[in-house]
Enzyme design. Structure first.
Site, PDB file in Angstrom:
ATOM      1  CG  ASN A  29     -37.745 -16.570  77.473  1.00  0.00           C
ATOM      2  OD1 ASN A  29     -38.044 -17.466  76.791  1.00  0.00           O
ATOM      3  ND2 ASN A  29     -37.695 -15.379  76.825  1.00  0.00           N
ATOM      4  CD1 TRP A  30     -35.139 -22.177  80.398  1.00  0.00           C
ATOM      5  CD2 TRP A  30     -35.598 -24.239  79.649  1.00  0.00           C
ATOM      6  NE1 TRP A  30     -35.007 -22.985  81.337  1.00  0.00           N
ATOM      7  CE2 TRP A  30     -35.660 -24.403  80.968  1.00  0.00           C
ATOM      8  CE3 TRP A  30     -35.808 -25.288  78.782  1.00  0.00           C
ATOM      9  CZ2 TRP A  30     -35.719 -25.624  81.645  1.00  0.00           C
ATOM     10  CZ3 TRP A  30     -35.999 -26.531  79.414  1.00  0.00           C
ATOM     11  CH2 TRP A  30     -35.818 -26.633  80.988  1.00  0.00           C
ATOM     12  CD  GLU A  89     -35.217 -12.664  72.312  1.00  0.00           C
ATOM     13  OE1 GLU A  89     -35.808 -13.914  72.558  1.00  0.00           O
ATOM     14  OE2 GLU A  89     -34.253 -12.108  73.063  1.00  0.00           O
ATOM     15  CD  GLU A 120     -38.421  -9.476  78.980  1.00  0.00           C
ATOM     16  OE1 GLU A 120     -37.947 -10.155  79.797  1.00  0.00           O
ATOM     17  OE2 GLU A 120     -38.719  -9.769  77.849  1.00  0.00           O
ATOM     18  N   GLY A 144     -30.591  -9.462  77.049  1.00  0.00           N
ATOM     19  CA  GLY A 144     -29.292 -10.159  76.512  1.00  0.00           C
ATOM     20  C   GLY A 144     -28.124  -9.268  76.410  1.00  0.00           C
ATOM     21  CB  SER A 160     -29.190  -8.066  81.872  1.00  0.00           C
ATOM     22  OG  SER A 160     -29.043  -8.201  80.259  1.00  0.00           O
ATOM     23  N   GLY A 168     -33.724 -14.667  81.125  1.00  0.00           N
ATOM     24  CA  GLY A 168     -33.455 -15.268  79.979  1.00  0.00           C
ATOM     25  C   GLY A 168     -32.076 -15.912  80.252  1.00  0.00           C
ATOM     26  N   GLY A 169     -30.857 -15.632  79.936  1.00  0.00           N
ATOM     27  CA  GLY A 169     -29.405 -16.292  79.978  1.00  0.00           C
ATOM     28  C   GLY A 169     -29.547 -16.992  81.277  1.00  0.00           C
TER      29      GLY A 169
HETATM   30  C1  PEP Z   1     -35.757 -12.240  78.160  1.00  0.00           C
HETATM   31  O1  PEP Z   1     -35.493 -13.044  77.400  1.00  0.00           O
HETATM   32  O2  PEP Z   1     -36.889 -12.062  78.484  1.00  0.00           O
HETATM   33  C2  PEP Z   1     -34.525 -11.759  79.004  1.00  0.00           C
HETATM   34  C3  PEP Z   1     -34.634 -10.809  79.683  1.00  0.00           C
HETATM   35  O3  PEP Z   1     -33.326 -12.243  78.513  1.00  0.00           O
HETATM   36  P1  PEP Z   1     -31.993 -11.980  79.563  1.00  0.00           P
HETATM   37  O4  PEP Z   1     -32.136 -12.104  80.765  1.00  0.00           O
HETATM   38  O5  PEP Z   1     -30.901 -12.630  79.067  1.00  0.00           O
HETATM   39  O6  PEP Z   1     -31.707 -10.421  79.416  1.00  0.00           O
END
Ligand code: PEP
Length: 258
Positions: free
Chosen positions: A9-10, A96, A164, A170, A210, A231-232
């Site tokens: 997920n950019w 988000e 999640e 994040g 994460s 995400g990241g």
């Molecule tokens: C996400 O955006 O769905 C996510 C899990 O982000 P991150 O991996 O950065 O926690």
């Protein structure tokens, strides 16, 4: 057997040109992946990234979809428009969007039906906040998100669910593999009760929050976890490809993950 699915997920990162560079790096790194690989990119990047992904094993995903087929919804994008560019997956109800853009279980449900009707595969995000977990409300929140967000879906195995925990997104704070497995096991049980036991066995449930190269192997080794929403760590080809090849990572015996 549920085929694992690792999706990036950019979020609001990467111009179209930067996105093309990233997927060009990624393609050879994941061409032999045993799992399904997806990148969910900003809407404006879709045409260029779709072109760059041609002939690869990486599927294209979007990060949101409007629930109406068409009409006076300035700034929105329909499922048909996404389909037109070969988009296969769409993230719906990311925390988000729930937090900053007024997404509710009702709008999540409308978007999910619109996506399914157009032949897109929703990656439907659910999960509790830290306050909800700490006050013992995790199951109540998940029950509501499943009952209302997934209402009326004929075949629940046609969607992907992303669990999640909001406090892990994040933040660098991962749910322990045990916590994630237990909660995803709970989600599967609730899906079996609400829909049907056979569909619950088939539906893929990802963990997101994460996930990275250091913790992916331990998380992915858990029985209930069928993939990750990343995400990241999806923003760098080497990091994302390391997660796609989670089996090849050394097992990180971090006590936080046990
Ligand atoms: C996400 O955006 O769905 C996510 C899990 O982000 P991150 O991996 O950065 O926690």
């Amino acid at each position: 057997m549920r085929k694992p699915i690792i999706a990036g997920n950019w979020k609001m990162n990467n111009t179209a040109q930067q996105g093309v560079t990233l997927v060009k790096e990624l393609k050879p790194l994941v061409s032999n992946a045993a799992c399904e690989v997806v990148v969910c990119v900003p809407a404006i990047d879709i045409p260029a990234v779709a072109e760059a992904l041609k002939g690869s094993n990486i599927a294209l995903g979007a990060q949101n979809v409007h629930f109406a087929e068409k009409g006076a919804y300035t700034g929105e994008i329909s499922a048909e428009m996404l389909k037109d560019y070969g988009v296969k997956y769409v993230i719906i109800g990311h925390s988000e969007r729930r937090q900053y853009f007024g997404e509710t279980d009702e709008t999540v449900n409308l978007r999910t039906h619109a996506a399914l009707n157009a032949g897109l595969i929703p990656i439907l995000c659910i999960g509790e906040t830290l306050a909800e977990r700490e006050t013992g409300k995790t199951e109540e929140v998940l029950d509501r998100q499943i009952e209302q967000g997934m209402k009326g879906i004929d075949d629940i195995s046609k969607i992907v669910i992303a669990y999640e925990p909001v406090w892990a997104i994040g933040t660098g704070k991962t749910a322990t593999a045990q916590q994630a497995n237990e909660t995803i096991g709970y989600i599967r049980k609730k899906v079996a009760q609400t829909f049907c036991p056979k569909c619950a066995e088939k539906v893929r449930i990802q963990y997101g929050g994460s996930m990275n190269a250091g913790n992916c192997k331990q998380l992915m080794a858990m029985e209930e976890i069928d993939g990750g929403l990343i995400g990241g760590a999806s923003l760098k080809s080497a990091d994302f490809s390391a997660i796609v090849h989670y089996d090849a990572q050394g097992l990180k015996l971090d006590k936080d993950l046990l």
